[in-house]
Design a protein around this motif. Structure first.
Motif, PDB file in Angstrom:
ATOM      1  N   HIS A  56       0.820  -1.211   0.000  1.00 27.02           N
ATOM      2  CA  HIS A  56       0.000   0.000   0.000  1.00 27.02           C
ATOM      3  C   HIS A  56       0.854   1.262   0.000  1.00 27.02           C
ATOM      4  CE1 HIS A  56       1.052  -0.832   4.168  1.00 27.02           C
ATOM      5  NE2 HIS A  56       0.775   0.417   4.470  1.00 27.02           N
ATOM      6  N   LEU A  57       2.125   1.126   0.351  1.00 28.21           N
ATOM      7  CA  LEU A  57       3.012   2.296   0.424  1.00 28.21           C
ATOM      8  C   LEU A  57       3.674   2.569  -0.920  1.00 28.21           C
ATOM      9  CD1 LEU A  57       4.942   1.581   3.761  1.00 28.21           C
ATOM     10  CD2 LEU A  57       3.142   3.284   3.418  1.00 28.21           C
ATOM     11  N   PRO A  58       3.838   3.841  -1.292  1.00 22.47           N
ATOM     12  CA  PRO A  58       4.723   4.145  -2.415  1.00 22.47           C
ATOM     13  C   PRO A  58       6.119   3.625  -2.100  1.00 22.47           C
ATOM     14  CG  PRO A  58       3.423   6.074  -1.798  1.00 22.47           C
ATOM     15  CD  PRO A  58       3.207   5.053  -0.724  1.00 22.47           C
ATOM     16  N   PHE A  59       6.847   3.210  -3.130  1.00 20.74           N
ATOM     17  CA  PHE A  59       8.159   2.621  -2.889  1.00 20.74           C
ATOM     18  C   PHE A  59       9.047   3.548  -2.064  1.00 20.74           C
ATOM     19  CE2 PHE A  59       7.041   0.334  -6.929  1.00 20.74           C
ATOM     20  CZ  PHE A  59       6.961  -0.940  -6.367  1.00 20.74           C
ATOM     21  N   ASP A  60       9.051   4.823  -2.385  1.00 21.23           N
ATOM     22  CA  ASP A  60       9.979   5.726  -1.712  1.00 21.23           C
ATOM     23  C   ASP A  60       9.559   6.068  -0.282  1.00 21.23           C
ATOM     24  OD1 ASP A  60       7.850   7.421  -2.214  1.00 21.23           O
ATOM     25  OD2 ASP A  60       8.980   8.818  -3.480  1.00 21.23           O
ATOM     26  N   GLN A  61       8.410   5.540   0.167  1.00 18.19           N
ATOM     27  CA  GLN A  61       8.002   5.737   1.553  1.00 18.19           C
ATOM     28  C   GLN A  61       8.302   4.528   2.436  1.00 18.19           C
ATOM     29  OE1 GLN A  61       4.024   7.296   2.114  1.00 18.19           O
ATOM     30  NE2 GLN A  61       4.275   8.840   0.509  1.00 18.19           N
ATOM     31  N   VAL A  62       8.850   3.474   1.834  1.00 16.06           N
ATOM     32  CA  VAL A  62       9.264   2.301   2.608  1.00 16.06           C
ATOM     33  C   VAL A  62      10.518   2.673   3.391  1.00 16.06           C
ATOM     34  CG1 VAL A  62      10.122  -0.067   2.435  1.00 16.06           C
ATOM     35  CG2 VAL A  62       8.250   0.714   0.955  1.00 16.06           C
ATOM     36  N   THR A  63      10.556   2.340   4.674  1.00 14.17           N
ATOM     37  CA  THR A  63      11.625   2.823   5.549  1.00 14.17           C
ATOM     38  C   THR A  63      13.014   2.380   5.086  1.00 14.17           C
ATOM     39  OG1 THR A  63      11.305   0.906   7.012  1.00 14.17           O
ATOM     40  CG2 THR A  63      10.126   2.949   7.569  1.00 14.17           C
ATOM     41  N   TYR A  64      13.115   1.224   4.447  1.00 10.10           N
ATOM     42  CA  TYR A  64      14.427   0.737   4.019  1.00 10.10           C
ATOM     43  C   TYR A  64      14.632   0.860   2.501  1.00 10.10           C
ATOM     44  CZ  TYR A  64      11.409  -3.441   3.626  1.00 10.10           C
ATOM     45  OH  TYR A  64      10.371  -4.322   3.365  1.00 10.10           O
ATOM     46  N   TRP A  65      13.873   1.738   1.852  1.00 15.15           N
ATOM     47  CA  TRP A  65      13.948   1.848   0.393  1.00 15.15           C
ATOM     48  C   TRP A  65      15.330   2.264  -0.092  1.00 15.15           C
ATOM     49  CZ3 TRP A  65      11.985  -0.064  -3.679  1.00 15.15           C
ATOM     50  CH2 TRP A  65      12.097   0.557  -4.935  1.00 15.15           C
ATOM     51  N   GLU A  66      15.967   3.196   0.586  1.00 16.82           N
ATOM     52  CA  GLU A  66      17.286   3.654   0.135  1.00 16.82           C
ATOM     53  C   GLU A  66      18.298   2.511   0.167  1.00 16.82           C
ATOM     54  OE1 GLU A  66      18.075   6.521  -1.338  1.00 16.82           O
ATOM     55  OE2 GLU A  66      15.917   6.908  -1.231  1.00 16.82           O
TER      56      GLU A  66
END
Length: 312
Positions: free
Chosen positions: A112-122
């Motif tokens: 449900h989250l945009p990819f760039d809002q995932v806490t470990y996306w970076e």
């Protein structure tokens, strides 16, 4: 040959009881062969269940497999004990200097989250880049596959009006693909997701080949030859009762959910579910392991340096 696992890992005893060939590390170390080094980046909350599911599939190969369990460096699991994570997992930062013949990146319940809002996306973007220099072949599963195809090709995920949930027939769209060797013209695959990738956008991206797809739930298995990767958006690895566990959980929590389609005999949850995907699951992951074995360099230092197909 068996899969090499620590004898204290819960999956070891489960798979041994099922008849899967497993070997403790101290015995495997005495064999004068190079095992295939496979990493499992496990993003699922039920880590032990997921470990067992994937170890079962890749452990059915006649090759010796050395499985390394990997976690995101800063993300702390809230559903698996710290002792288990400390004993059996290595963070990405700990393994990033190592090379792997294959890497599986699991799904995660965060679609449900945009990819760039995932806490470990970076950090996950670092993982994706790292696969191009340190991994011979990568297998992205469900959200993991969606994240990879988005990162490398810009293909978007789209929210569904209702959850795609159940067992759906998928067509074999590329019978000559080595990954589908032995596949029937169609097969049943468990599906459990609130988002989708669209075939028109996959086709428009270029460099991607859809191998399995469904008229009901869309593309399923996509080959990305340029990045030495496969993306699967559904769940061949599921146990017979995994969809039942999800359905029972949602009913207990009062979440609006329909009975998983084509799963219970007669679509009646009072009946025990039937597994109609196990054989194709073993085929797919066996074919993937075979392709990794046939094409990976013997000298692991060469992984990521050349895209040469090493098959004779």
């Amino acid at each position: 040959m068996p899969i090499k696992l620590p004898s204290t890992l819960p999956a070891y005893s489960v798979l041994r009881q099922e008849g899967v060939m497993v070997m403790p590390e101290q015995v495997a170390g005495k064999q004068d062969i190079r095992p295939l080094r496979i990493g499992l980046l496990n993003l699922m909350p039920k880590k032990i269940q997921t470990e067992t599911q994937f170890a079962r599939l890749i452990g059915a190969s006649p090759l010796q497999i050395e499985l390394t369990l990997i976690r995101m460096s800063e993300h702390i699991s809230k559903t698996t004990s710290a002792a288990h994570m400390e004993s059996f997992y290595r963070s990405f930062q700990e393994v990033r200097d190592r090379k792997f013949d294959g890497l599986i990146i699991t799904g995660a319940p965060i679609e449900h989250l945009p990819f760039d809002q995932v806490t470990y996306w970076e950090e996950l973007k670092q993982v994706f880049d790292w696969t191009q220099t340190h991994v011979h072949n990568t297998f992205g599963v469900c959200w993991g596959g969606m994240a990879m195809i988005n990162y490398f090709h810009g293909v978007k995920k789209h929210a569904l009006a209702e959850k795609a949930f159940g067992c759906f027939r998928h067509s074999n769209l590329a019978p000559a693909s080595p990954y589908l060797r032995g596949f029937s013209d169609d097969c049943v695959i468990p599906v459990s997701r609130w988002t989708e990738m669209r075939q028109t956008e996959i086709a428009a991206a270029g460099g991607l080949t859809t191998l399995l797809g469904s008229d009901e739930v869309g593309p399923c298995l996509v080959e990305d030859a340029g990045h030495r990767a496969l993306y699967i958006f559904n769940h061949f690895e599921y146990d017979s009762d995994t969809l039942k566990q999800e359905y029972d959980r949602d009913i207990e929590n009062g979440t609006a959910i329909h009975v998983p389609a084509g799963y219970y005999p007669g679509d009646d949850p009072a009946n025990p579910p039937q597994n109609r995907w196990r054989s194709h699951a073993h085929l797919l992951y066996g074919n993937w392991i075979s392709e990794v074995y046939l094409t990976t360099p013997f000298d692991m230092d060469e992984i990521g340096r050349s895209s040469t197909d090493l098959r004779v």
